[in-house]
Design an enzyme around this catalytic site. Structure first.
Site, PDB file in Angstrom:
ATOM      1  N   ASP A  80       9.572   2.587  -0.487  1.00 28.56           N
ATOM      2  CA  ASP A  80       8.542   3.303   0.273  1.00 28.56           C
ATOM      3  C   ASP A  80       8.771   2.993   1.745  1.00 28.56           C
ATOM      4  O   ASP A  80       8.449   1.909   2.233  1.00 28.56           O
ATOM      5  CB  ASP A  80       7.149   2.848  -0.177  1.00 28.56           C
ATOM      6  CG  ASP A  80       6.044   3.570   0.599  1.00 28.56           C
ATOM      7  OD1 ASP A  80       6.363   4.230   1.608  1.00 28.56           O
ATOM      8  OD2 ASP A  80       4.869   3.453   0.196  1.00 28.56           O
ATOM      9  N   LYS A 137       4.804   9.436   8.582  1.00 22.90           N
ATOM     10  CA  LYS A 137       4.681   8.928   9.955  1.00 22.90           C
ATOM     11  C   LYS A 137       5.756   9.456  10.910  1.00 22.90           C
ATOM     12  O   LYS A 137       5.692  10.594  11.317  1.00 22.90           O
ATOM     13  CB  LYS A 137       4.605   7.410   9.932  1.00 22.90           C
ATOM     14  CG  LYS A 137       3.403   6.962   9.028  1.00 22.90           C
ATOM     15  CD  LYS A 137       2.997   5.547   9.249  1.00 22.90           C
ATOM     16  CE  LYS A 137       2.027   5.058   8.204  1.00 22.90           C
ATOM     17  NZ  LYS A 137       0.636   5.280   8.500  1.00 22.90           N
ATOM     18  N   TYR A 168       0.867  -1.183   0.000  1.00 22.33           N
ATOM     19  CA  TYR A 168       0.000   0.000   0.000  1.00 22.33           C
ATOM     20  C   TYR A 168       0.897   1.224   0.000  1.00 22.33           C
ATOM     21  O   TYR A 168       1.807   1.338   0.830  1.00 22.33           O
ATOM     22  CB  TYR A 168      -0.888  -0.007   1.254  1.00 22.33           C
ATOM     23  CG  TYR A 168      -1.791   1.197   1.380  1.00 22.33           C
ATOM     24  CD1 TYR A 168      -2.934   1.326   0.582  1.00 22.33           C
ATOM     25  CD2 TYR A 168      -1.522   2.207   2.300  1.00 22.33           C
ATOM     26  CE1 TYR A 168      -3.773   2.431   0.700  1.00 22.33           C
ATOM     27  CE2 TYR A 168      -2.360   3.303   2.430  1.00 22.33           C
ATOM     28  CZ  TYR A 168      -3.481   3.411   1.627  1.00 22.33           C
ATOM     29  OH  TYR A 168      -4.313   4.500   1.750  1.00 22.33           O
TER      30      TYR A 168
HETATM   31  N1  HOZ Z   1      -1.891   3.843   6.144  1.00 18.88           N
HETATM   32  C1  HOZ Z   1      -1.986   3.299   7.459  1.00 18.88           C
HETATM   33  C2  HOZ Z   1      -1.095   2.135   7.611  1.00 18.88           C
HETATM   34  N2  HOZ Z   1      -1.478   1.011   6.921  1.00 18.88           N
HETATM   35  C3  HOZ Z   1      -3.363   2.955   7.855  1.00 18.88           C
HETATM   36  C4  HOZ Z   1      -4.009   4.118   8.421  1.00 18.88           C
HETATM   37  C5  HOZ Z   1      -5.244   4.475   7.686  1.00 18.88           C
HETATM   38  O1  HOZ Z   1      -5.440   4.005   6.580  1.00 18.88           O
HETATM   39  O2  HOZ Z   1      -5.977   5.236   8.284  1.00 18.88           O
END
Ligand code: HOZ
Length: 428
Positions: free
Chosen positions: A238, A266, A144
């Site tokens: 990433d 993050k 992702y």
């Molecule tokens: N992108 C975050 C980690 N997988 C998840 C948080 C979200 O989608 O709110």
């Protein structure tokens, strides 16, 4: 546990916000029940509006490596807030944070700040395309990289959780340039290069955290590097999740493979909205205003967010041994989970990379998304519900990783293991 206030709050939110949440995974749909509405956090705990306390292994999905309300980050942010929230003009803070990051990632000469991981990756892809003059990209099923159009194809995290890994609303004309390969399977990547002479880049989470925690094999990463070199494509790591989490220099602490570009989010903002992407000077020179590839943001390099990131990174750099301590704690937890599962007769796979941990209820190792997707989602949901009732807040999807903070104590971990023993025995 009483959840009356959270239930009422969720019902109220549902009236005005789609699904009651501003990011889909928060709705707890994959695990059932109502999401606790959080009132505050302190150290390794979060507290909901019903007054329940939870040991927090989500840590805002990664950013809070020092836990909630770190006094140093808090004090620095408050001082900066007093000077102004945003100027839309350069400040010294951006250069300072850029230098802090670049020192840890010597293959990068320059960095640009944005406001989220999604933006960082979207911009990095545009830059890779602009630099190479090619349109196609290779992405891995189950990785992702945020929710921009080109990347929302067979994506992990919430997209996989809700069974729409390729979203409606994304034109096929755009996704036809996204070539899919299987994680940890070099042959599938070779096939992409055989199919297309127009590949600008491979983008990968070198430590995947969005299909559960699934690290890439070293030989696989080396193979990607060789393919990129042979075909004139760029390799993008990433590190939105793994950056400053898997180690002080993220995934680079676990591999000898050096990418051409990296993306961050993050921890780089310590809980404030920040992302960044960087590369060697030749690539970054293509970025506007030095070059023609356009990318911009009113709040990019926001002073409050920069301050949070600088304070956090300086603290981490001053005490790099923290990563050994975080990893030891993560292993204490996963070892305990293994024992608890064994006692309950439940098959489990666990893994740790620095302060990131993951577990799958599976009898066989998980190397890619297809392996992860074979795990019993219903069993995970029952485990999650049980742990929540025991005061343990885990990511609400099996396609996510867990996080240890410096505020996570051995006592908290032992309490978590005791809770897991109880829950697993009950649901097995
Ligand atoms: N992108 C975050 C980690 N997988 C998840 C948080 C979200 O989608 O709110």
């Amino acid at each position: 546990m009483n959840h009356t206030q959270s239930k009422a709050a969720f019902d109220e939110a549902l009236k005005v916000i789609p699904g009651g949440v501003d990011s889909p995974v928060r709705a707890f749909k994959a695990v059932g029940g109502y999401p606790p509405f959080i009132s505050h956090g302190k150290g390794g705990h979060i507290y909901d509006i019903d007054g329940n306390a939870y040991i927090d292994y989500v840590q805002s999905w990664g950013p809070l490596i020092f836990g909630h309300g770190d006094p140093d980050v808090e004090a620095a942010v408050i001082e900066t807030v007093k000077k102004g929230l945003s100027f839309g003009a350069p400040t010294l803070l951006e250069t300072e944070l850029a230098k802090e990051v670049l020192e840890l990632y010597p293959f990068m000469d320059k960095l640009r700040f944005v406001s989220s991981g999604t933006e960082a990756v979207m911009s990095a892809i545009r830059l890779a395309r602009g630099f190479t003059g090619r349109d196609d990209i290779v992405k891995f099923i189950g990785c992702y990289h945020g929710h921009s159009d080109s990347l929302l194809v067979q994506a992990g995290s919430g997209a996989a959780t809700f069974g729409s890994p390729s979203s409606p609303g994304v034109p096929a004309d755009l996704t036809k340039h996204t070539l899919l390969a299987e994680y940890n399977n070099l042959e599938s990547v070779k096939k992409c290069f055989a199919d297309s002479k127009n590949i600008a880049c491979i983008i990968i989470e070198p430590i995947a955290g969005n299909m559960g925690l699934v690290p890439a094999d070293e030989a696989f990463l080396k193979g990607l590097r060789e393919l990129c070199d042979a075909h004139g494509a760029l390799l993008i790591f990433d590190e939105v999740m793994s950056g400053f989490r898997a180690g002080l220099n993220g995934a680079m602490a676990h591999t000898s493979v050096v990418p051409d570009m990296a993306t961050f989010g993050k921890v780089i903002g310590a809980g404030m909205p920040v992302g960044a992407f960087g590369a060697r000077a030749e690539i970054m020179a293509k970025l506007s205003p030095e070059g023609p590839v356009y990318q911009a943001g009113t709040l990019s390099g926001n002073p409050v967010a920069m301050t949070a990131g600088i304070t956090s990174l300086k603290k981490l750099k001053a005490a790099p041994e923290l990563y050994n301590e975080l990893e030891a704690k993560a292993r204490r937890l996963t070892n305990g989970l293994q024992l608890a599962a064994k006692e309950a007769g439940v098959a489990i796979q666990t893994d740790v990379r620095g302060s990131m941990f993951g577990f799958f209820f599976s009898a066989t190792p998980v190397k890619n998304f297809a392996d992860a997707a074979k795990c019993d989602g219903g069993f995970f949901a029952r485990f999650h519900q049980g742990m929540l009732e025991e005061g343990v807040y885990l990511a609400c999807s099996l396609f996510e990783a867990g996080f240890i903070s410096t505020a996570t104590t051995d006592e908290m971990i032992d309490a978590t293991i005791a809770a897991a023993e109880k829950v697993l025995k009950r649901i097995a």
